[in-house]
Design a protein around this motif. Structure first.
Motif, PDB file in Angstrom:
ATOM      1  N   ALA A  62       0.566  -1.549  -0.176  1.00 32.13           N
ATOM      2  CA  ALA A  62       0.480  -0.160  -0.100  1.00 32.13           C
ATOM      3  C   ALA A  62       0.762   1.419   0.275  1.00 32.13           C
ATOM      4  N   VAL A  63       0.752   2.120  -0.855  1.00 26.65           N
ATOM      5  CA  VAL A  63       1.021   3.077  -0.937  1.00 26.65           C
ATOM      6  C   VAL A  63       0.169   4.606  -0.938  1.00 26.65           C
ATOM      7  N   THR A  64       0.577   5.906  -1.065  1.00 26.11           N
ATOM      8  CA  THR A  64      -0.270   7.243  -0.819  1.00 26.11           C
ATOM      9  C   THR A  64      -0.092   7.164  -2.820  1.00 26.11           C
ATOM     10  N   ARG A  65      -1.523   6.834  -3.452  1.00 20.57           N
ATOM     11  CA  ARG A  65      -1.008   6.920  -4.997  1.00 20.57           C
ATOM     12  C   ARG A  65      -1.349   8.876  -5.169  1.00 20.57           C
ATOM     13  N   ILE A  66      -0.224   8.809  -6.054  1.00 20.73           N
ATOM     14  CA  ILE A  66      -0.324  10.074  -6.151  1.00 20.73           C
ATOM     15  C   ILE A  66      -1.460  11.320  -7.519  1.00 20.73           C
ATOM     16  N   TYR A  67      -1.504   9.805  -7.929  1.00 25.81           N
ATOM     17  CA  TYR A  67      -2.300  10.200  -8.860  1.00 25.81           C
ATOM     18  C   TYR A  67      -3.984  10.874  -8.950  1.00 25.81           C
ATOM     19  N   ASP A  68      -4.754   9.838  -7.939  1.00 23.03           N
ATOM     20  CA  ASP A  68      -5.986   9.807  -6.857  1.00 23.03           C
ATOM     21  C   ASP A  68      -5.544  10.000  -5.575  1.00 23.03           C
ATOM     22  N   SER A  69      -4.232  10.245  -5.048  1.00 22.05           N
ATOM     23  CA  SER A  69      -4.129  10.514  -3.678  1.00 22.05           C
ATOM     24  C   SER A  69      -5.484   9.525  -2.860  1.00 22.05           C
ATOM     25  N   VAL A  70      -5.449   8.467  -3.453  1.00 24.12           N
ATOM     26  CA  VAL A  70      -5.700   6.691  -2.505  1.00 24.12           C
ATOM     27  C   VAL A  70      -4.631   6.285  -1.970  1.00 24.12           C
TER      28      VAL A  70
END
Length: 736
Positions: A182-190
């Motif tokens: 799990a990471v904080t996705r850059i594109y959708d901030s999820v």
């Protein structure tokens, strides 16, 4: 043989900038998984894998073959063997793995439990096989590991029972990962699993501490993440080996049509193709950020290197990628990309993307980029320009225009007029800006030829079956989405061992050594620089014609006629030395080699330095006695043209000779012209004891009058006797 051969380093610019990777060697695809082999056991010291994957839209995910850190083997009365394996999956927390995605060999068998940040399962490792009557003793390792702790690691416990007479219990376990760490996705901030290469790059930058958070270019990473998302360039990878971040980024980024970027020192990514504001590949006319002409390009700095035709011959780009099926083990495929009517029988160049590429369109567009880059790009350029507006406008990756006149002696004059993509920007010592750029080919409508070909390249869309045939060995169903209950064993607390710093905290908290200095005296003059003095008076400036006098005359620190030499320094550089005889008379003024003889050094008044209005700097002197003792003085302060002129007398004075019973100093400022009274800068008389501590308090009187105003140093050489050293070498001492 390399596909680009040249003797000029400039021709390698496109590769060095990461635009085209070298072809792969003729070996098996790196993404191939050997299914039927013995279970791999992890070795102490090997890195924990990073599993970065996201299965969506029937694409993505990755099959991993984790190593075991612990095992258990036991057999029942019928000699059926049950094997347990403790498997290390990845750093970070993975999505839960369903029953259908667990394999041993190519078979869905066994049971499992998964956890994070601790050890999965509750069994005890060891070899508990026993000899059963009439049965062969099964083979298994004797050293099966011990229970450990697994901080910030996803783990899985797998167990399977195999009938007597078969040894499949020792085969490799494989897991299909639909949701990686799990990471904080850059594109959708999820927060969740990701298949965006920009997310992986940011995670590596942050977690490897390669770059401070303030030096990560989040704006550039967002643009790169948008480019990847819009164009379907997805990344599903397991990083198993320890590698340098820069090497990993340089190897993988070009296969996502990206390059590393550095703007203002910040690290990020940038697309290799022109893009629209929404992240799509731009197929409309390109506008240059800046046009360079003869007015800005410095004469004699232009270098153009043309690629040879042999290096631009047609070829077939074979791009290896991984097709992932919804309910079976993925297969390795090859996409062949060529220009129509060319290279029908080769030559071939292979580029292996199988470790991370799970999209045919992604593979095809990479192949199209490699072909188009080789076909259309004809040269590279390097030049220097005068600093102008372009300094702040242009960064690496921008498109520029270079328009220069060609003055030919044989043929008609012409114009060199091309677009270029900037690869590197540097500055010379003279402040000029140097650019290195690659030819950016366009059509007659100003559109990027490479971007047009890449945007038009699409895959066949054919999904091949897995090729699995024969009687199925599956015990579990390929549609079983059950997530088994989580069981685990907490760490025993013995690992890791935490130490408490003896100093009470981290950092530079050590103490200074105690005790005095016990070094012996070698008899040499060791004083080469002037030490600081805490009693230096602030707010005092010297006027035109001021002088700086060291200890001179019969009442100097060396005693009557005991001064051997006075050496003068300016800004720490020795400039001249005045030497004396035992009668107190100067016998020479000698300038140091390479230093001009100071016109302001008055040899007729021994040791006096007259500072002119243009002779700025910090002046220091070292007085050496015939008995080897040394004393120093210094003056600082800017020049000024104030009406009152100050004479500097031993302004920053440190007593470095033999310690007397009592030594005290006070720096005084005479502020009223012709007044018979002195006043100290801070109103105190200071005493220095043998440990260097300052103490004491008192008042001062004055001997005689002085003109113009002066700064002097008061010294008590022994109890009850004080001396003011004056510019007049014949001035008697003053006894309070």
């Amino acid at each position: 043989m390399s596909f680009l051969s040249t003797s000029d380093p400039l021709a390698l610019l496109a590769i060095q900038a990461g635009q085209i990777n070298a072809p792969a060697d003729a070996t098996a695809a790196q993404g191939t998984t050997e299914l039927d082999r013995p279970q791999r056991f992890a070795q102490i010291g090997e890195p924990v894998p990073i599993v970065f994957a996201r299965f969506r839209n029937s694409k993505g995910g990755i099959l991993i073959s984790p190593g075991a850190t612990e095992a258990r083997f036991e057999n029942d009365a019928s000699n059926n063997v049950t094997a347990y394996y403790m498997l290390v999956l990845s750093e970070g927390q993975l999505d839960s793995i369903p029953v259908k995605d667990v394999f041993q060999r190519a078979c869905r068998v066994g049971a499992h439990t998964q956890t994070y940040n601790r050890r999965a399962g509750t069994w005890t490792p060891g070899n508990f096989l026993v000899q059963r009557a009439g049965k062969d003793l099964p083979e298994a390792p004797f050293f099966c590991g011990t229970v450990g702790s697994y901080p910030d690691i996803s783990t899985l416990s797998f167990n399977v029972t195999i009938p007597d007479g078969f040894d499949q219990y020792n085969r490799q376990v494989h897991l299909f990962i639909r949701g990686g760490m799990a990471v904080t996705r850059i594109y959708d901030s999820v927060t969740g699993p990701s298949d965006n290469f920009a997310d992986l790059v940011k995670w590596l930058l942050v977690n490897t501490s390669r770059v401070p958070a303030a030096m990560i270019d989040n704006t550039a990473l967002l643009a790169a993440a948008t480019f990847l998302e819009v164009n379907g360039f997805i990344c599903n990878i397991e990083i198993r080996e320890s590698t340098n971040y820069s090497d990993l980024a340089a190897k993988l980024a070009p296969y996502f049509l990206l390059a590393e970027s550095s703007a203002g020192g910040k690290r990020g990514l940038r697309p290799l193709l022109p893009v629209t504001g929404g992240g799509a590949i731009k197929t409309t006319a390109i506008t240059a950020e800046y046009t360079f002409t003869e007015d800005t390009v410095l004469p004699g700095t232009l270098e153009i290197n043309y690629l040879s035709l042999a290096d631009r011959q047609p070829f077939v780009a074979q791009v290896i990628w991984r097709q992932q099926l919804e309910s079976d083990i993925g297969i390795i495929r090859t996409a062949e990309v060529r220009y129509s009517g060319t290279a029908e029988t080769g030559p071939y160049e292979s580029h292996d993307l199988s470790t991370f590429c799970t999209s045919e369109d992604h593979a095809v567009k990479v192949g199209a980029y490699i072909l188009a880059k080789r076909l259309y790009t004809t040269h590279t350029i390097r030049f220097a320009a005068r600093p102008q507006e372009h300094n702040t406008l242009i960064s690496a990756g921008d498109i520029i225009r270079v328009q220069l006149a060609r003055d030919n002696t044989t043929y008609a004059n012409s114009v060199h007029d091309y677009l270029y993509q900037v690869e590197r920007i540097t500055k010379t010592l003279a402040g000029d800006v140097s650019y290195e750029a690659t030819h950016f080919p366009i059509d007659d409508q100003g559109r990027s030829l490479i971007a047009l070909d890449v945007a038009a390249a699409v895959g066949t869309g054919i999904i091949l079956p897995s090729g699995r045939t024969g009687v199925s060995c599956d015990v579990n169903s390929s549609s079983d989405n059950t997530i088994p209950a989580e069981t685990f064993t907490d760490a025993d607390g013995a690992d890791p061992l935490e130490l408490s710093p003896s100093g009470g905290g981290l950092g530079f908290n050590d103490s200074a050594p105690t005790g005095g200095i016990s070094n012996g005296d070698d008899g040499l003059d060791a004083l080469t620089t002037f030490p600081p003095n805490p009693l230096f008076p602030t707010g005092v400036t010297a006027g035109v014609g001021s002088t700086l006098a060291p200890f001179t005359g019969p009442y100097g620190p060396c005693g009557v006629n005991q001064t051997e030499s006075i050496t003068w320094f300016k800004d720490g550089t020795k400039i001249a030395t005045v030497t004396f005889n035992t009668s107190g008379n100067p016998i020479g003024v000698e300038a140091e080699p390479g230093q001009a003889m100071p016109t302001w050094l008055n040899s007729t008044t021994p040791g006096i330095l007259a500072i002119g209005s243009t002779q700025t700097g910090v002046y220091t002197s070292i007085t050496k006695c015939f008995n080897g003792a040394t004393y120093g003085s210094s003056t600082t302060g800017d020049r000024s043209t104030a009406a009152n002129q100050y004479l500097y007398f031993d302004q920053e004075l440190i007593y470095t000779g033999p310690l007397l019973d009592s030594v005290a100093w006070s720096t005084m400022l005479y502020t009223s012209y012709g007044s018979p009274s002195w006043s100290t800068v801070d109103g105190n008389v200071y005493r220095i004891d043998e440990s260097g501590n300052l103490s004491g308090n008192g008042s001062l009187a004055v001997w005689g009058r002085v003109s113009p105003p002066q700064i002097r140093t008061w010294r008590i050489s022994e109890v009850g006797v004080g001396i003011i050293y004056d510019s007049d070498p014949n001035a008697p001492p003053y006894a309070p």
